[in-house]
Motif scaffolding. Structure first.
Motif, PDB file in Angstrom:
ATOM      1  N   GLN A 134       8.002   4.784   4.230  1.00 17.78           N
ATOM      2  CA  GLN A 134       8.007   3.340   4.002  1.00 17.78           C
ATOM      3  C   GLN A 134       9.136   3.018   3.025  1.00 17.78           C
ATOM      4  N   ARG A 157      -0.920   7.719  10.421  1.00 15.47           N
ATOM      5  CA  ARG A 157      -1.822   7.756  11.578  1.00 15.47           C
ATOM      6  C   ARG A 157      -1.436   8.888  12.529  1.00 15.47           C
ATOM      7  N   GLU A 187       8.466   0.576   7.892  1.00  8.71           N
ATOM      8  CA  GLU A 187       8.405   2.030   8.097  1.00  8.71           C
ATOM      9  C   GLU A 187       9.576   2.474   8.974  1.00  8.71           C
ATOM     10  N   SER A 198      11.032   4.243  11.745  1.00  8.39           N
ATOM     11  CA  SER A 198      10.458   4.825  12.958  1.00  8.39           C
ATOM     12  C   SER A 198      11.420   5.764  13.667  1.00  8.39           C
ATOM     13  N   GLY A 247       4.677   5.782   5.415  1.00  6.46           N
ATOM     14  CA  GLY A 247       4.407   4.743   6.396  1.00  6.46           C
ATOM     15  C   GLY A 247       3.047   4.899   7.057  1.00  6.46           C
ATOM     16  N   LEU A 248       2.457   3.767   7.398  1.00  7.31           N
ATOM     17  CA  LEU A 248       1.133   3.794   8.018  1.00  7.31           C
ATOM     18  C   LEU A 248       1.179   4.442   9.387  1.00  7.31           C
ATOM     19  N   GLN A 249       2.242   4.140  10.164  1.00  3.95           N
ATOM     20  CA  GLN A 249       2.356   4.744  11.483  1.00  3.95           C
ATOM     21  C   GLN A 249       2.485   6.265  11.385  1.00  3.95           C
ATOM     22  N   ASP A 299       7.201  -2.630  11.603  1.00  2.00           N
ATOM     23  CA  ASP A 299       5.998  -3.065  10.894  1.00  2.00           C
ATOM     24  C   ASP A 299       4.892  -2.032  11.068  1.00  2.00           C
ATOM     25  N   SER A 300       3.890  -2.060  10.216  1.00  2.00           N
ATOM     26  CA  SER A 300       2.797  -1.089  10.270  1.00  2.00           C
ATOM     27  C   SER A 300       2.007  -1.191  11.559  1.00  2.00           C
ATOM     28  N   ASP A 301       1.974  -2.388  12.160  1.00  2.00           N
ATOM     29  CA  ASP A 301       1.244  -2.544  13.429  1.00  2.00           C
ATOM     30  C   ASP A 301       2.136  -2.284  14.631  1.00  2.00           C
TER      31      ASP A 301
END
Length: 429
Positions: free
Chosen positions: A87, A121, A42, A44, A116-118, A59-61
């Motif tokens: 992403q 969220r 992703e 950022s 992207g997951l971030q 990374d997603s985490d």
């Protein structure tokens, strides 16, 4: 110490920094797998540079990141431009940046791989907190005009703390600054920031709170998008100013704060006025006030001059003399009229006194007259109303006597008969 290093024998296997970097560079850049590698992650952060576009994949985490660069010559060949929150699947090669001892991915191609997951969220959290009213402009509080005590929440080792203290000291000497230390980067940062804000609340002395952090990568500022930090800012009972040191993006902490600045120094400048500016304002107000007073004084003096000229034209002193003579004549006239009326009233009183003296019953009695009263006190005015044997009271000038009627004479007889009366004892009035 210098002699120690001089005498120490450097092993033949020891490498210089440049040698170590060259060795690592050879390992990475000569690896066939790393010469052409596919990586997904992703975006950022992005930073446009004259030579190309620098961005960071995460990374997603959020536990791993890599710096990437797309040179201008390759930019138009990308299927997808790197955009924050997207992403991407990128193709590139690993290159070592010798000056900083870092490696980065030189990107040749990029393909979209969804949102992207971030970023997802972040959007969901922002929408939920916004629906709760934590970002409502109507709830924002105003900053105190002349605060006496300010609290600062930041890292004690960060340059932001030194910049804030220096700015506050220069702009507003004598200000009381409370420092509540906190971690502003890493996994422990959100809980540390919340605890630092709560310490300021419990202390109760601060009139405004500055939450600050210096510049850095967007990934390092993720703690300011934490829900706990956002709620602590929104629920803080005193106004909060954020200075989180990045100008490209707005964190959720900035949205929840009452005011936000792009740097810690700018936050300190907005929280307190500049003393020199206040002094200049004060002097300007004094000059303005003096100008207004002088203008009003000039106007009043001009009015006085006009009135003085009018008085001169009216010859007020002559009018006063005329009025004084008129009042003097009226006073004399009043005295004369009053004396005449007094004399007339005195003469009238004297005449009435004489009449009263003439009509006084006692004066009549003193001339030899008497008043005859019957037993019930009524005055007898006629002999016909009397009866023989009736008792009467005769009032004289010096007393009264009681008598009894023994004979009633008729005034029409020229030779009255002798009247007999029986006298009683004399009774003084």
């Amino acid at each position: 110490m210098n002699s120690y290093f001089t005498d120490t024998v450097i092993p033949d296997t020891a490498l210089s920094l440049a040698g170590l970097t060259d060795y690592i560079q050879d390992l990475l850049e000569q690896d066939d797998r790393l010469r052409q590698v596919w990586v997904y992650g992703e975006v950022s952060s992005t930073n446009k540079h004259p030579s190309g576009l620098f961005f960071t994949l995460q990374d997603s985490d959020g536990k791993a990141t890599i710096r990437c660069v797309v040179w201008n010559s390759q930019m138009t060949k990308l299927a997808q431009q790197p955009t924050k929150g997207e992403q991407l699947l990128v193709l590139g090669s690993i290159r070592v940046y010798r000056q900083r001892g870092e490696y980065q991915l030189t990107v040749w191609q990029a393909f979209p791989a969804g949102e992207g997951l971030q970023a997802l969220r972040y959007k969901q959290l922002r929408s939920r907190l916004e629906a709760e009213g934590l970002f409502d402009p109507q709830t924002k509080r105003s900053l105190p005009i002349h605060p006496q005590t300010i609290a600062v929440v930041t890292s004690p080792s960060a340059a932001a703390w030194g910049d804030i203290r220096k700015t506050l000291r220069q702009r507003y000497p004598g200000l009381h600054v409370l420092f509540s230390p906190a971690q502003v980067q890493g996994e422990q940062a959100p809980a540390s920031i919340v605890a630092a804000i709560e310490r300021v609340e419990r202390d109760g002395r601060a009139e405004v709170l500055i939450l600050a952090r210096g510049g850095g990568a967007v990934e390092d500022l993720s703690c300011f998008n934490d829900e706990g930090v956002v709620r602590a800012i929104a629920l803080c009972p005193i106004p909060v100013m954020t200075g989180i040191g990045h100008q490209r993006d707005e964190s959720l902490a900035d949205l929840a704060a009452d005011f936000c600045a792009h740097t810690p120094t700018a936050a300190a400048e907005q929280v307190v006025p500049e003393l020199d500016y206040l002094i200049a304002q004060h002097r300007e107000r004094i000059a303005t006030l003096k100008e207004v007073v002088d203008r009003q004084l000039d106007t009043a003096q001009a009015k006085i001059l006009i009135l003085r000229n009018k008085l001169r034209r009216l010859r007020l002193d002559r009018q006063i003399q005329q009025e004084s003579r008129s009042l003097s004549w009226l006073r004399q006239r009043l005295v004369q009229v009053t004396n005449l009326k007094f004399q007339s009233a005195s003469q009238h009183c004297q005449l009435l006194r004489q009449k009263l003296t003439t009509l006084d019953p006692k004066a009549v009695l003193q001339r030899g007259y008497a008043v005859v009263r019957q037993e019930d006190g009524t005055i007898s005015r006629s002999a016909a109303s009397l009866k023989l044997g009736q008792e009467l009271s005769i009032q004289l000038s010096d007393g009264q006597v009681k008598v009894k009627v023994t004979e009633i004479l008729d005034d029409r007889i020229s030779q009255p008969k002798a009247r007999k009366t029986r006298s009683y004892k004399k009774k003084d009035i």
